[in-house]
Design a protein around this motif. Structure first.
Motif, PDB file in Angstrom:
ATOM      1  N   UNK A 181      -5.488  10.975   4.181  1.00  0.00           N
ATOM      2  CA  UNK A 181      -4.763  11.225   5.606  1.00  0.00           C
ATOM      3  C   UNK A 181      -4.561  10.026   6.042  1.00  0.00           C
ATOM      4  N   UNK A 182      -5.308   8.849   6.002  1.00  0.00           N
ATOM      5  CA  UNK A 182      -5.060   7.581   6.751  1.00  0.00           C
ATOM      6  C   UNK A 182      -4.657   6.765   5.642  1.00  0.00           C
ATOM      7  N   UNK A 183      -4.066   6.784   4.699  1.00  0.00           N
ATOM      8  CA  UNK A 183      -3.716   5.810   3.607  1.00  0.00           C
ATOM      9  C   UNK A 183      -2.585   5.222   4.229  1.00  0.00           C
ATOM     10  N   UNK A 184      -2.118   4.246   3.588  1.00  0.00           N
ATOM     11  CA  UNK A 184      -0.839   3.359   3.800  1.00  0.00           C
ATOM     12  C   UNK A 184       0.394   4.083   3.611  1.00  0.00           C
ATOM     13  N   UNK A 185       1.376   3.971   4.501  1.00  0.00           N
ATOM     14  CA  UNK A 185       2.725   4.844   4.447  1.00  0.00           C
ATOM     15  C   UNK A 185       3.365   4.727   3.173  1.00  0.00           C
ATOM     16  N   UNK A 186       3.321   5.820   2.283  1.00  0.00           N
ATOM     17  CA  UNK A 186       3.767   5.960   1.133  1.00  0.00           C
ATOM     18  C   UNK A 186       5.068   5.440   1.012  1.00  0.00           C
ATOM     19  N   UNK A 187       5.723   5.268   2.100  1.00  0.00           N
ATOM     20  CA  UNK A 187       7.448   4.721   1.882  1.00  0.00           C
ATOM     21  C   UNK A 187       7.403   3.192   1.790  1.00  0.00           C
ATOM     22  N   UNK A 188       6.199   2.577   1.869  1.00  0.00           N
ATOM     23  CA  UNK A 188       6.183   1.102   1.830  1.00  0.00           C
ATOM     24  C   UNK A 188       5.745   0.494   0.686  1.00  0.00           C
ATOM     25  N   UNK A 189       5.385   1.215  -0.259  1.00  0.00           N
ATOM     26  CA  UNK A 189       4.738   0.809  -1.715  1.00  0.00           C
ATOM     27  C   UNK A 189       5.817   0.639  -2.706  1.00  0.00           C
ATOM     28  N   UNK A 190       5.392  -0.229  -3.576  1.00  0.00           N
ATOM     29  CA  UNK A 190       6.247  -0.315  -4.889  1.00  0.00           C
ATOM     30  C   UNK A 190       5.513   0.507  -5.901  1.00  0.00           C
ATOM     31  N   UNK A 191       6.248   1.393  -6.683  1.00  0.00           N
ATOM     32  CA  UNK A 191       5.508   2.195  -7.598  1.00  0.00           C
ATOM     33  C   UNK A 191       5.941   2.138  -8.821  1.00  0.00           C
ATOM     34  N   UNK A 192       6.495   0.563  -9.257  1.00  0.00           N
ATOM     35  CA  UNK A 192       7.092   0.244 -10.505  1.00  0.00           C
ATOM     36  C   UNK A 192       5.619   0.120 -11.404  1.00  0.00           C
ATOM     37  N   UNK A 193       6.003   0.217 -12.545  1.00  0.00           N
ATOM     38  CA  UNK A 193       4.796   0.355 -13.580  1.00  0.00           C
ATOM     39  C   UNK A 193       3.985   1.553 -13.871  1.00  0.00           C
ATOM     40  N   UNK A 194       3.163   1.501 -14.763  1.00  0.00           N
ATOM     41  CA  UNK A 194       2.655   2.847 -15.083  1.00  0.00           C
ATOM     42  C   UNK A 194       1.598   3.172 -13.961  1.00  0.00           C
ATOM     43  N   UNK A 195       1.511   4.399 -13.388  1.00  0.00           N
ATOM     44  CA  UNK A 195       0.915   4.928 -12.226  1.00  0.00           C
ATOM     45  C   UNK A 195       0.032   6.333 -12.447  1.00  0.00           C
ATOM     46  N   UNK A 196      -0.721   6.628 -11.645  1.00  0.00           N
ATOM     47  CA  UNK A 196      -1.401   7.833 -11.537  1.00  0.00           C
ATOM     48  C   UNK A 196      -1.437   8.193 -10.206  1.00  0.00           C
ATOM     49  N   UNK A 197      -1.100   9.323  -9.893  1.00  0.00           N
ATOM     50  CA  UNK A 197      -1.318   9.949  -8.597  1.00  0.00           C
ATOM     51  C   UNK A 197      -2.360  10.765  -8.367  1.00  0.00           C
ATOM     52  N   UNK A 198      -3.578  10.784  -7.560  1.00  0.00           N
ATOM     53  CA  UNK A 198      -4.528  11.638  -7.412  1.00  0.00           C
ATOM     54  C   UNK A 198      -4.448  12.547  -6.048  1.00  0.00           C
ATOM     55  N   UNK A 199      -4.508  13.799  -6.329  1.00  0.00           N
ATOM     56  CA  UNK A 199      -4.552  14.527  -5.100  1.00  0.00           C
ATOM     57  C   UNK A 199      -5.791  15.193  -5.018  1.00  0.00           C
ATOM     58  N   UNK A 200      -6.506  15.135  -3.838  1.00  0.00           N
ATOM     59  CA  UNK A 200      -7.846  15.592  -3.747  1.00  0.00           C
ATOM     60  C   UNK A 200      -7.976  16.907  -3.540  1.00  0.00           C
ATOM     61  N   UNK A 201      -9.416  17.365  -3.463  1.00  0.00           N
ATOM     62  CA  UNK A 201      -9.563  18.858  -3.086  1.00  0.00           C
ATOM     63  C   UNK A 201      -9.317  19.253  -1.738  1.00  0.00           C
TER      64      UNK A 201
END
Length: 243
Positions: A181-201
């Motif tokens: 909820x209090x994470x960094x604005x998703x629009x400001x990050x670079x997602x290049x490279x291999x990545x994993x998105x974790x969605x919590x409970x």
């Protein structure tokens, strides 16, 4: 002589085995991989000839049943169609490590959320979702129905321990992005490279052990009075952004 055995089931319609599961609904029938279907149960009052044309065209074995038998078999809105299929076959983590983008569900509990996320992943071209064996929803009838057939086009990996799986992926040069909820604005990050998105409970969010392994905490800025989103809605926003 007809290819199909059609008749009323008088006693026990179905005895579930370890290698079988029941799913239901008219759209589910049409979306399923036909090779997985063992038989179909049809409510005896159904008059929709299109259903029978579909079953006959694809040479699917079916049985006519009474409503009270249907009500004992499944709890959801079956729409007069119940399908007996092979139980879901999970993938292993070793099968997916060459993929660029993976989604991890950290002890998600709601099958509707799970099914909606599967559907989003398929639409976004994400081929794999990782879930834990314990304290987590698995692929079931609700997930199958909610995914609208996408479950057959997205691999579901079942792991004993989410944290260990993430450690293994990080060794393979994946970056872990976890939703907060209090994470960094998703629009400001670079997602290049291999990545994993974790969605919590849905209630507790990302677990502490997974948080400790997170490379980037990402969040969705809120401007209204509601300060959180449904897990599947948040996942949809982040999946398409990261893609």
């Amino acid at each position: 002589m007809s290819f199909f055995k059609i008749g009323l089931v008088k006693k026990t319609v179905f005895k579930k085995g370890d290698d079988l599961m029941l799913v239901y609904g008219r759209n589910v029938l049409k979306d399923l991989d036909l090779k997985k279907i063992r038989k179909v149960y049809v409510l005896e009052t159904i008059k929709d000839q299109a259903i029978f044309n579909f079953l006959n065209t694809h040479k699917i074995h079916y049985l006519l049943c009474k409503k009270h038998q249907f009500d004992k078999m499944v709890q959801g809105n079956h729409q007069g169609i119940i399908i007996e299929i092979d139980d879901y076959c999970y993938s292993s983590l070793n099968e997916v490590q060459n993929e660029n983008f993976l989604v991890v569900l950290d002890h998600l509990e709601d099958p509707h959320n799970f099914g909606a996320i599967v559907r989003t992943c398929e639409a976004a071209g994400v081929k794999t979702i990782i879930i834990p064996k314990d304290r987590s929803v698995r692929v079931n009838d609700v997930v199958m129905k909610t995914s609208c057939g996408a479950i057959d086009r997205v691999k579901i990996v079942l792991v004993s321990n989410i944290s260990e799986a993430l450690k293994k992926l990080q060794k393979e040069n994946y970056f872990v992005y976890s939703a907060f909820m209090n994470g960094n604005d998703y629009r400001t990050l670079d997602y290049s490279g291999k990545k994993v998105l974790v969605i919590g409970n849905e209630g507790k969010g990302v677990s502490r052990l997974v948080e400790d392994l997170t490379d980037f905490r990402i969040g969705i800025p809120m401007t209204g009075q509601i300060n959180s989103l449904n897990a599947s809605v948040a996942a949809g926003i982040l999946i398409f952004a990261m893609r």
